[in-house]
Structures are given as C-alpha cells and as structure tokens.
Design a protein around this motif. Structure first.
Motif, PDB file in Angstrom:
ATOM      1  N   ALA A   1       0.754  -1.275   0.027  1.00 45.01           N
ATOM      2  CA  ALA A   1       0.003  -0.133   0.141  1.00 45.01           C
ATOM      3  C   ALA A   1       0.886   1.255   0.010  1.00 45.01           C
ATOM      4  O   ALA A   1       0.462   2.263  -0.528  1.00 45.01           O
ATOM      5  CB  ALA A   1      -0.899   0.072   1.219  1.00 45.01           C
ATOM      6  N   ASP A   2       2.035   1.255   0.605  1.00 44.41           N
ATOM      7  CA  ASP A   2       2.737   2.464   0.603  1.00 44.41           C
ATOM      8  C   ASP A   2       3.895   2.630  -0.378  1.00 44.41           C
ATOM      9  O   ASP A   2       4.937   2.809  -0.189  1.00 44.41           O
ATOM     10  CB  ASP A   2       3.415   2.493   2.259  1.00 44.41           C
ATOM     11  CG  ASP A   2       4.590   1.333   2.440  1.00 44.41           C
ATOM     12  OD1 ASP A   2       4.482   0.246   1.699  1.00 44.41           O
ATOM     13  OD2 ASP A   2       5.166   1.289   3.402  1.00 44.41           O
ATOM     14  N   THR A   3       3.625   2.055  -1.584  1.00 47.55           N
ATOM     15  CA  THR A   3       4.436   2.242  -2.650  1.00 47.55           C
ATOM     16  C   THR A   3       3.758   3.031  -3.822  1.00 47.55           C
ATOM     17  O   THR A   3       2.577   3.399  -3.792  1.00 47.55           O
ATOM     18  CB  THR A   3       4.862   0.877  -3.196  1.00 47.55           C
ATOM     19  OG1 THR A   3       3.731   0.275  -3.780  1.00 47.55           O
ATOM     20  CG2 THR A   3       5.230   0.109  -2.197  1.00 47.55           C
ATOM     21  N   ILE A   4       4.482   3.448  -4.771  1.00 49.94           N
ATOM     22  CA  ILE A   4       3.804   4.180  -5.961  1.00 49.94           C
ATOM     23  C   ILE A   4       4.903   3.916  -6.953  1.00 49.94           C
ATOM     24  O   ILE A   4       6.173   3.882  -7.029  1.00 49.94           O
ATOM     25  CB  ILE A   4       3.948   5.842  -5.517  1.00 49.94           C
ATOM     26  CG1 ILE A   4       2.902   6.542  -6.610  1.00 49.94           C
ATOM     27  CG2 ILE A   4       5.015   6.340  -5.750  1.00 49.94           C
ATOM     28  CD1 ILE A   4       1.405   6.252  -6.113  1.00 49.94           C
ATOM     29  N   PRO A   5       4.453   3.590  -8.242  1.00 53.19           N
ATOM     30  CA  PRO A   5       5.175   3.243  -9.262  1.00 53.19           C
ATOM     31  C   PRO A   5       6.117   4.481  -9.807  1.00 53.19           C
ATOM     32  O   PRO A   5       5.784   5.600  -9.600  1.00 53.19           O
ATOM     33  CB  PRO A   5       4.239   2.921 -10.503  1.00 53.19           C
ATOM     34  CG  PRO A   5       3.113   2.460  -9.803  1.00 53.19           C
ATOM     35  CD  PRO A   5       2.951   3.242  -8.571  1.00 53.19           C
ATOM     36  N   VAL A   6       7.419   3.991 -10.008  1.00 49.48           N
ATOM     37  CA  VAL A   6       8.483   5.008 -10.534  1.00 49.48           C
ATOM     38  C   VAL A   6       8.156   5.518 -12.077  1.00 49.48           C
ATOM     39  O   VAL A   6       8.222   6.675 -12.304  1.00 49.48           O
ATOM     40  CB  VAL A   6       9.779   4.517 -10.373  1.00 49.48           C
ATOM     41  CG1 VAL A   6      10.814   5.568 -11.155  1.00 49.48           C
ATOM     42  CG2 VAL A   6      10.304   4.290  -9.061  1.00 49.48           C
ATOM     43  N   HIS A   7       7.672   4.713 -12.882  1.00 48.99           N
ATOM     44  CA  HIS A   7       7.570   5.014 -14.413  1.00 48.99           C
ATOM     45  C   HIS A   7       6.041   4.928 -14.777  1.00 48.99           C
ATOM     46  O   HIS A   7       5.339   4.151 -14.219  1.00 48.99           O
ATOM     47  CB  HIS A   7       8.489   4.272 -15.069  1.00 48.99           C
ATOM     48  CG  HIS A   7      10.031   3.919 -14.659  1.00 48.99           C
ATOM     49  ND1 HIS A   7      10.714   5.163 -14.636  1.00 48.99           N
ATOM     50  CD2 HIS A   7      10.778   3.233 -14.044  1.00 48.99           C
ATOM     51  CE1 HIS A   7      12.134   4.702 -14.339  1.00 48.99           C
ATOM     52  NE2 HIS A   7      11.837   3.539 -13.997  1.00 48.99           N
TER      53      HIS A   7
END
Length: 295
Positions: free
Chosen positions: A88-94
């Motif tokens: 949940a505490d992630t976000i895509p870089v690209h």
C-alpha cells in the motif's frame, strides 16, 4: 489478464490506485485492482473512493488476519491468472510500470520482481534510519539483485501466476513478525521457481520513525529466529542467523548478550543520529538475537 492486489492497513491508497488505474486505461486489457483492508482504524472512509474507479474495489475485513493471510485471501479473490502484488505504501516510478510487467507475462514458471527505490531527498532525522537502510540495502540495481536473486526478493512489488502462487503461498502458521518474504523466497527455491529481476521499481513511501522501525527490526529478529528454530529455513539462508549460530557454536552468545544490554543506550544514540551506521545496526540486531532464549 491481470489482477493487481494491494493489502492495506492504516494507509491511504487512493493515489496509488488512481495512478495504476490511469495506466490501465491506456492499455485496454482485462484488468482489476483489489484493495483489501486488514481491519484498519484509519483511512477506511477515504479509501472508499476507490470503489468509484472502474474495475477497482476496496473491501474492509472485520477482523485483522495478518500480512500472510491477507495476501493469500487476495489471491483467492483474484479473477485473473496473473497476479501483481503491491504494498500500500508504494507508488510506481515510471509511467510504463504496468506495460513493463505485461511484457513479462508468458507461460514460463517464474515470478518477476521489479525492485524498490527510495526518494532521493533525505527525510527528517527521526526517519533517517529506515531511509538509510532502504537506500543502501534494499534499493539495489538489477545486476546487484541477480547476485543473490532469492534473498534480494521483496514481496512489495512482484508478478506471479495464480497457479504458481498455489504452490508457494504465504505461510499463515508463522507469527505475524515479518520475514514472511524470506520464507516465501526460500519456498521458491524448494519449488525450483525462478525469480526474474527487472528494472520496474516502485518508490517505498511509508518511512517509519526511528523508534518504530527499531521495534519492527527487533520483531523481525524474533521472526527470523522462529523460522530457523522451526526448520522452515536453513540457518545460513540469512546472514544474521548464520552469524548467530557461529557465535553460539563458539560459546560467545552470553558475552555478546551482556555487551548488548550494557551498551544498548550508546547503540541507540548512534542509530538515531544524523549519520546512522548500518554496521552498528547489524551489530545491534545480532546482539538482540543473542539475548533471545535459545531453542
């Protein structure tokens, strides 16, 4: 074609889902996003917004079941054969995050790990220990991860087929004390399932403060000890347990445990400073391991 599975606990995942949803719209493929909340006290109202996105759902469990069980339940709820697990505490870089994973979908018996990054801006002092550890030990390049492809695998960003997951799903019998990814990776070895490492990272945004991270690190040591004592992983699979067994073999456990207790305050002062040492952090965890009752 693809089920994106996000276990949540006390975290607002609307931004993550919205970003994934926007990428999915450009791909025009059969896709769903399922967020399953493990009986959180916070952000459940905010996360209800997810249900407004097409092919996205946010569900809340009435009882907390833990990190392993909730991932298994997500896989059971998935419609499609290809499963993409994200924390949940992630976000895509690209911007091509999903399309990069789509290119990896084939009939090979494998899992695909995209990696993790941390934002380059240094956080405040009270969150520095987690950031330093993450940037130095977790945010590895593909070539570095391939040197130890199983032990460098983390479960916060990976693609797996449901048929493979049924063979190596998360062990729900172990205490909810972390290192579930360690056991998962060892099960992959036992099942002879290859881990493919690619550059398709997510940023890890959920930095704990120093005290919380240290407490979780101590819990992780207990969890690792449980895995070794239960013969679920060999003692030399993780460096920390390997060094502990050497210390125990040569009779130094009680001496190091005494030293750890005597100098703990000095350890904490350094680890919570502006320049936390990972070498001292390793010594802290090893010393803590030595204080635990041997099997």
């Amino acid at each position: 074609m693809l089920s994106i599975l996000i276990p949540t606990y006390n975290y607002n995942v609307v931004s993550l889902v919205e970003k994934l949803h926007n990428q999915a719209l450009e791909l025009s493929i059969a896709l769903e996003i399922i967020c399953l909340d493990d009986a959180s006290a916070f952000f459940t109202n905010e996360n209800q917004q997810i249900n407004q996105f097409q092919n996205c759902s946010f569900l809340v469990l009435q009882k907390n079941i833990g990190r392993s069980a909730i991932r298994n339940l997500l896989a059971q709820k998935a419609t499609y054969e290809n499963l993409l697990f994200l924390d949940a505490d992630t976000i895509p870089v690209h911007k091509d995050f999903l399309s990069t994973y789509i290119l990896q979908i084939n009939n090979d018996e494998k899992i695909v790990y995209g990696g993790i990054l941390y934002e380059s801006k240094q956080p405040s002092k009270n969150k520095l220990l987690r950031w330093v550890y993450g940037t130095k030990r977790e945010a590895l390049t593909t070539s570095d991860r391939n040197k130890n492809p199983y032990i460098s695998f983390l479960t916060l960003n990976f693609l797996i087929k449901k048929s493979i997951f049924s063979k190596v799903n998360f062990n729900e019998s172990i205490p909810n004390l972390r290192h579930e990814d360690t056991l998962f990776s060892y099960q992959l070895i036992q099942q002879k399932i290859e881990v493919i490492h690619i550059e398709n990272a997510v940023y890890h945004l959920g930095l704990e403060d120093n005290e919380t991270y240290l407490r979780k690190s101590e819990e992780a040591v207990i969890g690792l000890k449980n895995l070794v004592d239960s013969n679920l992983i060999p003692f030399d699979y993780v460096k920390l347990s390997h060094y502990f067994l050497l210390i125990k073999k040569y009779g130094f456990q009680h001496i190091i445990a005494f030293g750890f207790k005597a100098f703990k305050s000095l350890f904490l002062r350094q680890l919570f400073s502006k320049k936390p040492s990972l070498f001292l952090f390793d010594l802290y965890r090893l010393g803590y391991y030595c204080t635990l009752k041997s099997k």
